[in-house]
Design a protein around this motif. Structure first.
Motif: not given
Ligand SMILES: Cc1ncc(C[n+]2csc(CCOP(=O)(O)OP(=O)(O)O)c2C)c(N)n1
Lengths: 356, 268
Positions: A123-133
């Motif tokens: 579930g953390d794919y977006f956070q990992a590859v699209k920014g997150g911070g």
């Protein structure tokens, strides 16, 4: 006979911790969270005798900022956490990316949102590859699918981090972190490069070193943004990694990373037994993503489906890659449920029949 | 072209007479003109810090950490290795630096919003671990950089942009005395509260910062140096009025002087 290989049976989390010591990590800062607490436990046990700093911080906010400080001081440093803790680190990660500090970060993904579950998830794919911070930045994201790769990617991660002065994220999950497998530690030569920019004390022969992410004038900020963009382009050119299984003659393609790729591998075999020409592409780097290769494969296969332990995240990148050439679908389970290869195969068939 | 550099002449020529330089800017300051408001305590604190580092001859062994706040640009003025840190995280960053460079002198330079609000957890735990660093804590009773909001240290009744009717301690909490709060922790080796609003205060602050650096070599824990600092812009006063306010109001609630000093035994 001289033993050249060190073979062990270990959990992914332990293998990664052991690898970090062998990779010459100077320091690890972390905070306990399931399913990756073994890392801090292993290092607390092993590091004191073998050299290096290990510190249990008061929070993930503190540990990521300790990583910032140590990386800025030129050390080989890393931290690991799992989803809620990794969320807490995002501000610090943005600072690290902006200040261009090499370090290794690991997220052993568990189910969410919120406190969620301690079971595996992607579930953390977006956070990992699209920014997150916040802000425009990218991490180099490595996705291991075995205990062996969790160990290997520690070495690779430190090397890539140093090479590009960029934080590297290993995005694993609760299953690979927790399961035990054979892992081989090869004797390696450690690659270390000088870090003249680090704050190690200003000597008379150099200007003072400043680690910062603050560029208050728009022109200076944009210049830094452009510099980062250029670096990311370079990374996209050089570092795309993926694995292909039975794609030579594939007519339908599964795309999956990490744990899902293991399941998908078996799914492909099941489909092949039924006479379906299935193949698998496993992205190993999630950033940079194998857009080009997938686009090429779209000229060959009739459709693609991702298997993800989420509601459909990487599927957006596959769609971007394919750019409408063929239908792209997604099958996923959430909540920590791991689908069987049979379940995936059945849904894969359903999907490609629905689009053909 | 903008001339931001201050020139230091070798000698002074006035009315045809040449005078020798008897005092000059320390070389541990870069000479970049500071952006601080007239009468602000930050610039004085910077200069004291730079002087001490020069006098101790440790420029090559210092790593400083200045987080978000008015002093976030400290690295523009201080001529030694520096890291900028996220708001509140200076002591965590300093921990990271010191743990991998244990032989260096490491200090943080933090505002009260930074150290006593958003970074409270990091402050307490850094002190509690007894990291061998110096924390310089600039207490001006407001959020300076973001233009004068209430800080955890704002005095009771103090008017700020977010306490326009005065700080009501019933709903907004009480001004927090961080030095007294952390002094009992075993990791705190030296805790003192000083100021920079007049010459004697400056001398004492200089002594305190000198101690803070010297004590680091003992590896016995934190030196915590609180500096009550004037903020004319956000106290809405002239620089002169801030000196009076500091003596009459701030120093009443935050008494100046040592809070925890190492014993002769400790200093061995
Ligand atoms: C996470 C985060 N929240 C808020 C801010 C905005 N901010 C910048 S400085 C500051 C307050 C600074 O006050 P203080 O620490 O007392 O230092 P001073 O400016 O008074 O020297 C705030 C709230 C920020 N930069 N980051």
């Amino acid at each position: 006979m001289e033993q050249t290989e060190d073979i062990r049976l270990m959990k992914g989390n332990e293998a990664m911790a052991e690898a970090s010591i062998q990779a010459g990590a100077d320091a690890y800062f972390g905070y306990p969270i399931t399913p990756q607490s073994e890392v801090l436990e292993y290092l607390a046990r092993e590091m004191p005798g073998r050299g290096g700093v290990v510190l249990q911080a008061e929070s993930e906010v503190a540990s990521i900022n300790m990583v910032y400080g140590a990386a800025g001081a030129g050390a080989r440093v890393w931290t690991s956490s799992s989803s809620p803790g990794f969320s807490l680190m995002q501000e610090g990660i943005s600072y690290i990316a902006a200040a261009q500090l090499p370090c290794l970060l690991v997220n052993v993904n568990r189910g969410g949102p919120g406190l969620g579950t301690i079971q595996p998830s992607q579930g953390d794919y977006f956070q990992a590859v699209k920014g997150g911070g916040h802000g425009d930045y990218h991490l180099i994201v490595l996705a291991p699918n075995s205990v062996q790769e969790m160990a290997d990617f520690v070495f690779l991660g430190f090397e890539l981090a140093d090479k590009y002065r960029n934080p590297v994220l290993m995005l694993s999950d609760g299953a690979i972190g927790q399961m035990m497998e054979k892992v081989v530690f090869h004797k390696r030569e450690l690659k270390r490069i000088p870090k003249p920019w680090a704050t190690t004390g200003k000597t008379p022969d150099r200007e003072r070193s400043i680690i910062t992410s603050l560029f208050i004038q728009p022109e200076k900020m944009e210049a830094v943004n452009l510099l980062l963009n250029k670096k990311y382009e370079e990374i996209c050119k050089n570092e795309v990694r993926y694995e292909e299984i039975m794609t030579e003659d594939a007519e339908v393609l599964l795309v999956a990373y990490g744990l899902s790729a293991r399941i998908s591998h078996k799914t492909v075999q099941l489909a092949r037994e039924k006479g379906i020409k299935a193949g698998l592409l496993r992205p190993i780097t999630l950033y940079p993503f194998p857009y080009e290769r997938l686009n090429k494969l779209a000229d060959q296969v009739k459709c693609m489906m991702t298997l993800e332990l989420n509601a459909g995240q990487m599927v957006e990148d596959v769609k971007l890659a394919v750019n409408g050439k063929v239908p792209v679908g997604h099958y996923g389970r959430q909540g920590g449920i791991i689908p069987s290869p049979e379940e995936v195969e059945e849904n894969f068939e359903k999907f490609f029949k629905s689009v053909s | 072209m903008e001339n931001n550099e201050i020139q230091t002449p070798d000698c002074l020529v006035e009315n045809g007479e040449t005078y020798d330089m008897v005092y000059e800017r320390p070389h541990t300051l870069t000479g970049t003109r500071m952006h601080y408001c007239p009468g602000c305590g930050h610039s004085t604190a910077h200069k004291i810090l730079a002087e001490v580092i020069e006098e101790l001859g440790i420029q090559g062994d210092v790593v400083g950490i200045a987080p978000v706040g008015c002093s976030v640009f400290a690295y523009d003025y201080l001529n030694f290795d520096m890291q900028e840190a996220a708001h509140g995280r200076a002591t965590a960053v300093a921990t990271g630096v010191k743990r991998v460079l244990p032989d260096k002198y490491v200090f943080t330079y933090q505002g009260d919003g930074d150290l006593a609000a958003i970074g409270t957890a990091e402050t307490i735990h850094c002190v509690n671990r007894g990291e061998n660093i110096m924390i310089i804590f600039i207490n001006n009773g407001v959020y300076g950089m973001t233009s004068g909001q209430m800080a955890p240290t704002s005095l009771a009744g103090m008017k700020t942009t977010t306490s326009p009717y005065g700080r009501d301690t019933k709903t907004m909490g009480h001004p927090i005395k961080v030095s007294e709060l952390i002094a009992p922790l075993p990791g705190a080796f030296y805790v003192t509260r000083q100021a920079v609003h007049n010459a004697p205060a400056v001398r004492k602050t200089k002594k305190a910062i000198t101690n803070g650096f010297k004590y680091q070599k003992l590896n016995k824990g934190i030196s915590f140096i609180e500096i009550i600092s004037n903020c004319p812009s956000n106290w809405k006063m002239t620089p002169l009025q801030t000196v009076e306010f500091l003596d009459n109001e701030m120093a009443k609630y935050y008494p100046l002087g040592d809070i925890k000093v190492p014993s002769a035994e400790d200093l061995k």
